[in-house]
Design a protein around this motif. Structure first.
Motif, PDB file in Angstrom:
ATOM      1  N   PHE A  17       0.858  -1.181   0.000  1.00 53.68           N
ATOM      2  CA  PHE A  17       0.000   0.000   0.000  1.00 53.68           C
ATOM      3  C   PHE A  17       0.895   1.233   0.000  1.00 53.68           C
ATOM      4  CE2 PHE A  17      -2.329  -3.366   2.067  1.00 53.68           C
ATOM      5  CZ  PHE A  17      -3.603  -3.281   1.539  1.00 53.68           C
ATOM      6  N   PHE A  18       0.597   2.181  -0.882  1.00 48.48           N
ATOM      7  CA  PHE A  18       1.417   3.390  -0.979  1.00 48.48           C
ATOM      8  C   PHE A  18       0.500   4.595  -1.150  1.00 48.48           C
ATOM      9  CE2 PHE A  18       3.735   6.683  -3.171  1.00 48.48           C
ATOM     10  CZ  PHE A  18       4.991   6.654  -2.595  1.00 48.48           C
ATOM     11  N   GLY A  19       0.572   5.519  -0.210  1.00 49.92           N
ATOM     12  CA  GLY A  19      -0.177   6.761  -0.334  1.00 49.92           C
ATOM     13  C   GLY A  19      -1.682   6.583  -0.281  1.00 49.92           C
ATOM     14  N   CYS A  20      -2.161   5.559   0.420  1.00 51.69           N
ATOM     15  CA  CYS A  20      -3.607   5.361   0.596  1.00 51.69           C
ATOM     16  C   CYS A  20      -4.030   6.165   1.830  1.00 51.69           C
ATOM     17  CB  CYS A  20      -3.940   3.881   0.735  1.00 51.69           C
ATOM     18  SG  CYS A  20      -3.469   2.894  -0.696  1.00 51.69           S
ATOM     19  N   GLU A  21      -4.122   7.461   1.662  1.00 52.25           N
ATOM     20  CA  GLU A  21      -4.301   8.364   2.797  1.00 52.25           C
ATOM     21  C   GLU A  21      -5.645   8.214   3.495  1.00 52.25           C
ATOM     22  OE1 GLU A  21      -2.254  10.272   4.320  1.00 52.25           O
ATOM     23  OE2 GLU A  21      -0.541  10.103   2.970  1.00 52.25           O
ATOM     24  N   ASN A  22      -6.635   7.647   2.827  1.00 49.65           N
ATOM     25  CA  ASN A  22      -7.964   7.527   3.432  1.00 49.65           C
ATOM     26  C   ASN A  22      -8.194   6.203   4.157  1.00 49.65           C
ATOM     27  OD1 ASN A  22      -8.773  10.087   2.517  1.00 49.65           O
ATOM     28  ND2 ASN A  22      -9.277   9.251   0.504  1.00 49.65           N
ATOM     29  N   LEU A  23      -7.201   5.336   4.134  1.00 53.07           N
ATOM     30  CA  LEU A  23      -7.343   4.060   4.844  1.00 53.07           C
ATOM     31  C   LEU A  23      -7.251   4.272   6.348  1.00 53.07           C
ATOM     32  CD1 LEU A  23      -5.312   1.324   2.917  1.00 53.07           C
ATOM     33  CD2 LEU A  23      -7.777   1.509   3.180  1.00 53.07           C
ATOM     34  N   ASP A  24      -8.161   3.649   7.083  1.00 50.59           N
ATOM     35  CA  ASP A  24      -8.183   3.766   8.538  1.00 50.59           C
ATOM     36  C   ASP A  24      -7.719   2.477   9.215  1.00 50.59           C
ATOM     37  OD1 ASP A  24     -10.197   3.304  11.160  1.00 50.59           O
ATOM     38  OD2 ASP A  24      -9.240   5.275  11.033  1.00 50.59           O
ATOM     39  N   SER A  25      -8.077   1.335   8.644  1.00 53.10           N
ATOM     40  CA  SER A  25      -7.700   0.036   9.221  1.00 53.10           C
ATOM     41  C   SER A  25      -7.535  -0.981   8.103  1.00 53.10           C
ATOM     42  CB  SER A  25      -8.768  -0.445  10.213  1.00 53.10           C
ATOM     43  OG  SER A  25      -9.996  -0.662   9.539  1.00 53.10           O
ATOM     44  N   LEU A  26      -6.851  -2.073   8.435  1.00 57.21           N
ATOM     45  CA  LEU A  26      -6.592  -3.111   7.452  1.00 57.21           C
ATOM     46  C   LEU A  26      -6.741  -4.498   8.063  1.00 57.21           C
ATOM     47  CD1 LEU A  26      -3.482  -1.937   5.374  1.00 57.21           C
ATOM     48  CD2 LEU A  26      -5.766  -2.437   4.494  1.00 57.21           C
ATOM     49  N   PHE A  27      -7.240  -5.409   7.253  1.00 56.86           N
ATOM     50  CA  PHE A  27      -7.257  -6.847   7.539  1.00 56.86           C
ATOM     51  C   PHE A  27      -8.141  -7.231   8.720  1.00 56.86           C
ATOM     52  CE2 PHE A  27      -2.612  -6.466   6.024  1.00 56.86           C
ATOM     53  CZ  PHE A  27      -3.017  -6.398   4.704  1.00 56.86           C
ATOM     54  N   GLU A  28      -9.237  -6.527   8.887  1.00 60.27           N
ATOM     55  CA  GLU A  28     -10.171  -6.897   9.954  1.00 60.27           C
ATOM     56  C   GLU A  28     -11.019  -8.085   9.503  1.00 60.27           C
ATOM     57  OE1 GLU A  28     -10.191  -5.722  12.924  1.00 60.27           O
ATOM     58  OE2 GLU A  28      -8.750  -4.105  12.594  1.00 60.27           O
ATOM     59  N   GLY A  29     -10.901  -9.185  10.211  1.00 63.60           N
ATOM     60  CA  GLY A  29     -11.771 -10.336   9.965  1.00 63.60           C
ATOM     61  C   GLY A  29     -11.430 -11.165   8.753  1.00 63.60           C
ATOM     62  N   ILE A  30     -10.205 -11.032   8.204  1.00 60.77           N
ATOM     63  CA  ILE A  30      -9.819 -11.865   7.069  1.00 60.77           C
ATOM     64  C   ILE A  30      -8.496 -12.570   7.374  1.00 60.77           C
ATOM     65  CG2 ILE A  30     -10.947 -10.302   5.435  1.00 60.77           C
ATOM     66  CD1 ILE A  30      -8.110  -9.451   4.525  1.00 60.77           C
TER      67      ILE A  30
END
Length: 847
Positions: free
Chosen positions: A668-681
């Protein structure tokens, strides 16, 4: 020369024809018998090709016969690949397709009956062509060799790499150059010392020995290393010089104008005593040199520039005075033979083979004192004790071909010819890489896998492991230099002459196109366009498998035409282009394995048809800062192994990514709007994860990626670095490489790192301005080979037990004033803790 790749092409095709996917698809379509006939003829041709590859034919008739085979193999490969594509398409339709999409597919050209007739016709045509050329094999006096009897020996990595500091026959040269550097004359002007000599003499290696000498360290406040090569444009050189300096603020000099660059550099160099190395300079334009020199001539008295060049004209133009130029001589036969023996035998074994030593002396004599040639041939003979093999190199007719006085290609070509067939295509692909750039195994695995150069991985092995294994073999043959092991990935450079050999041996199949190119070979399959002056689209062959666009490409018509005409593309590289969108017909490139859109800063959307590329292995669109969202159907790309993302959408389609069961590398590069990752997977097969410049990312469930081998996190200031791990709960047990940079929240080493210290090969900390201490448990890193700490100014010392890191080969410290001072060779308070390390770069200098 591309005929030398035919054995590898035959082996690859035979392997594909025997694969389960092709066997099953051919039975379903009803052409199994025809494909078995093709495989039988391929086996016969391979037997002829093994003899032709060893004899290195020179007759025009035989060369034309081999070219015909090459063209047939290419067409056959496309047909066999079509079966694999069709099998995968059917799987995706059955898994993801709706009823209406299945109906549309049935009435399309993929209708089973139409498809069977078309494929049967194409296979019949290939078989007729193969049978004809096979019948001609005996006409050229070729014998049928059913097994490649040339032995392949692989050394352990501990014996593979000659340390740059262990250079034979150059100590006198090193001391002479150091004397020129450290002596302060009465001249206040900037002093320039060129090392001049032909290619392969070891000018760059000698310059590195000087550059890393402890006495030189103490003499200069700043040291900079820049590989210039063919581009002496002022802006480009200024950027390279600035990038070679410590950069605590992480400035992106590529975005600066020339005026800003020169002001920034002059401010840094002002009144500082510096050493600047300009490596591999070709420029003979005095005006360009004077323009650069005027900008950098602001240092303190005693500042020096060390230049390496093949051109005596360049050396005469740049040197301060005639006596400052240093012509590098060839090695003596004695020193050359010493290097040869060191690489051709295990230590002490040479005494058992006096007859081989005598032949070796004759081989060394033909290398005329050029270290690169000696190393290449010595490495190719390692552990081979058959007298006839040694004599075949000594008596090879390549030595007798007309050559220029400074030509060492024959020695390198012989080394290339002795490579096992499976390595030759991999070596050939180096011709597509730009000169004088650091290459990573990350790059190699993409290209090699996309073009079918890698065999299927063994059990519990990935394609990355296979590529790394091949790179180790090429390293052992002395084709790679500056090799750094970061655990999961390797980084290396190519000597420019090795790159020349790659271009030479692939002529006719791989081609670099310049604006001045007078002709594009009609049968070329792999093309890189170097400058944004695109060739006439009518002249570009439709059989291309690789197409790499130039920097800042903008011609939409050319792109649309290439995508619609070149239907067999495996690689489409549009890095740093300026297209706002992609052709919708890109979805028809069903053979495409690799698509790079990196740094397309004007790209606003990706067509939904992109999701029809079920064979795509690598998809890269990081740096596409205007891209709004990822296509909804991206989960259909079930073959993806590598995905690099920049997107503005706040919600990442995690469930779609979870469907990519082969995904190994995710960035991931410059994904400024991401808040969280990989929840429940769960991403159980993911081996590499990089997260860069995601400023709003707060949480990351690392329990979803427990099998990581490589982890890099940069510029994510809101991210919780505890990773959800409490106490001694450690989710990682396979990590080999970790990099953490520009994380102001990091004050101490994350505790979870302690749980992977017994597997870690590489550990990098950059720009962690609040990092205050290194833990005592750092010394438990029994596998640690690389440790780099840059721009962490609050770090004051190393732990007392650093000497326990017995496998540490490379330590870099820069931008850490107090720590750097304590680590000065010989005099620093912490020097005794790190003096056992092979490669130590301190005092704000690093490579």
């Amino acid at each position: 020369m591309a005929e030398s790749l035919l054995v590898a092409a035959a082996e690859s095709l035979i392997g594909k024809l025997a694969s389960a996917a092709v066997q099953q698809a051919s039975l379903v379509v009803g052409v199994h018998h025809y494909l078995q006939q093709m495989k039988g003829t391929m086996d016969l041709l391979k037997a002829f090709l093994l003899d032709a590859d060893q004899k290195k034919p020179h007759s025009n008739a035989l060369k034309e016969w081999l070219r015909q085979i090459n063209r047939i193999f290419s067409d056959a490969d496309n047909i066999v690949d079509d079966f694999e594509c069709e099998a995968l398409r059917r799987h995706v339709v059955n898994t993801h397709g709706s009823f209406s999409s299945k109906v549309r597919r049935f009435i399309s050209t993929s209708n089973p009956l139409i498809y069977r007739l078309r494929m049967a016709h194409q296979i019949k045509d290939i078989n007729e062509r193969l049978t004809k050329v096979a019948a001609d094999g005996h006409m050229f006096g070729l014998q049928m060799i059913h097994n490649d009897t040339r032995p392949v020996h692989v050394r352990e990595m501990t014996h593979s790499h000659v340390n740059p500091s262990n250079v034979v026959g150059r100590e006198h040269d090193k001391q002479n150059i150091i004397k020129l550097l450290v002596e302060d004359g009465h001249d206040r002007c900037l002093s320039v010392i060129p090392i001049v000599g032909m290619g392969g003499l070891g000018k760059t290696t000698l310059a590195k020995l000087v550059f890393n000498d402890t006495g030189v360290d103490q003499c200069f406040i700043l040291k900079m290393w820049v590989c210039v090569s063919n581009d002496f444009g002022l802006r480009n050189v200024l950027i390279k010089i600035l990038n070679s300096l410590p950069n605590p603020a992480n400035e992106k000099f590529e975005n600066y104008e020339t005026e800003q660059l020169q002001n920034r550099l002059r401010n840094i160099l002002q009144s500082q005593k510096f050493l600047l190395v300009l490596d591999d300079v070709w420029n003979e334009d005095r005006a360009k040199w004077n323009e650069l020199k005027e900008i950098i001539d602001v240092g303190a008295e005693g500042s020096k520039i060390l230049v390496t060049t093949r051109s005596h004209s360049t050396a005469a133009m740049m040197r301060t005075k005639p006596s400052s130029s240093y012509p590098l001589e060839r090695l003596s036969e004695e020193d050359s033979f010493c290097i040869f023996v060191k690489l051709a035998f295990e230590e002490g074994e040479e005494e058992k083979y006096p007859h081989l030593l005598e032949i070796g002396k004759e081989i060394v004599k033909k290398c005329v004192g050029i270290p690169l040639a000696v190393r290449s041939l010595g490495s190719s003979l390692f552990s081979r004790v058959d007298r006839t093999e040694w004599e075949s190199i000594r008596d090879n007719e390549i030595w007798d071909l007309a050559q220029n006085e400074n030509d060492i290609l024959p020695a390198l070509e012989i080394s290339y010819n002795r490579l096992p067939s499976y390595l030759k295509p991999c070596f050939a692909s180096f011709s597509l890489f730009k000169e004088d750039v650091t290459i990573s195994s990350y790059d190699c695995v993409n290209v090699w896998q996309a073009l079918g150069f890698l065999p299927p991985p063994k059990e519990r092995e990935t394609m990355n492991d296979v590529a790394n294994r091949f790179l180790q073999e090429l390293l052992l043959k002395s084709f790679l230099v500056d090799f750094v092991d970061h655990g999961r990935y390797y980084y290396f450079n190519l000597h420019d002459l090795v790159h020349d050999v790659a271009v030479f041996v692939t002529k006719g199949e791989f081609q670099i196109i310049y604006p001045s190119s007078s002709k594009i070979d009609e049968h070329v399959q792999h093309v890189r366009i170097m400058e944004n002056v695109l060739p006439d689209q009518a002249l570009v062959p439709t059989c291309l498998k690789t197409l790499m666009f130039p920097y800042k490409a903008t011609n939409v018509v050319f792109l649309n035409t290439m995508v619609s005409r070149c239907k067999y593309l495996r690689i489409l590289d549009l890095e740093n282009s300026e297209y706002e969108s992609l052709p919708h017909c890109i979805g028809k490139l069903k053979h495409l394995r690799y698509l790079s859109l990196i740094n397309n800063k004007k790209l606003k959307e990706l067509p939904n048809s992109l999701c029809e590329l079920q064979n795509l292995i690598a998809l890269k669109f990081w740096g596409c800062t205007k891209l709004q969202k990822i296509p909804k159907g991206i989960g259909k790309l079930i073959s993806l192994r590598q995905l690099n993302i920049t997107a503005r959408q706040p919600n990442f389609p995690e469930r779609s990514i979870e469907n990519m069961t082969f995904l190994e590398e995710l960035e991931f590069f410059g994904c400024e709007n991401l808040d969280s990752l990989f929840e429940g997977i769960q991403l159980a097969r993911l081996k590499s994860l990089e997260i860069n410049h995601c400023g709003n990312l707060k949480s990351l469930s690392f329990h979803a990626v427990r099998n990581l081998e490589s982890l890099y996190i940069s510029d994510c200031e809101k991210l919780d670095m505890l990773m959800g791990c409490l106490g001694n709960q450690i989710p990682f047990s396979h990590l080999k490489s970790v990099g953490l940079s520009y994380l102001p929240q990091l004050v101490t080493f994350p505790r979870w790192l302690q749980g992977c210290m017994n597997t870690l090969h590489s550990l990098l900390f950059y720009g962690c301005e609040n990092l205050e201490e290194l833990p005592e448990w750092l010394s438990t890193g029994i596998c640690l080979k690389v440790l780099e700490i840059l721009d962490c100014p609050k770090l004051l010392s190393f732990p007392d037990n650093m000497h326990h890191l017995t496998n540490l080969e490379r330590l870099v410290v820069g931008g850490c004033p107090e720590l750097s001072k304590r680590c000065l060779p010989g005099s620093g308070q912490d020097w005794h803790k790190i003096s056992h390390i092979k490669k130590v770069v301190i005092h704000d200098t690093y490579e």
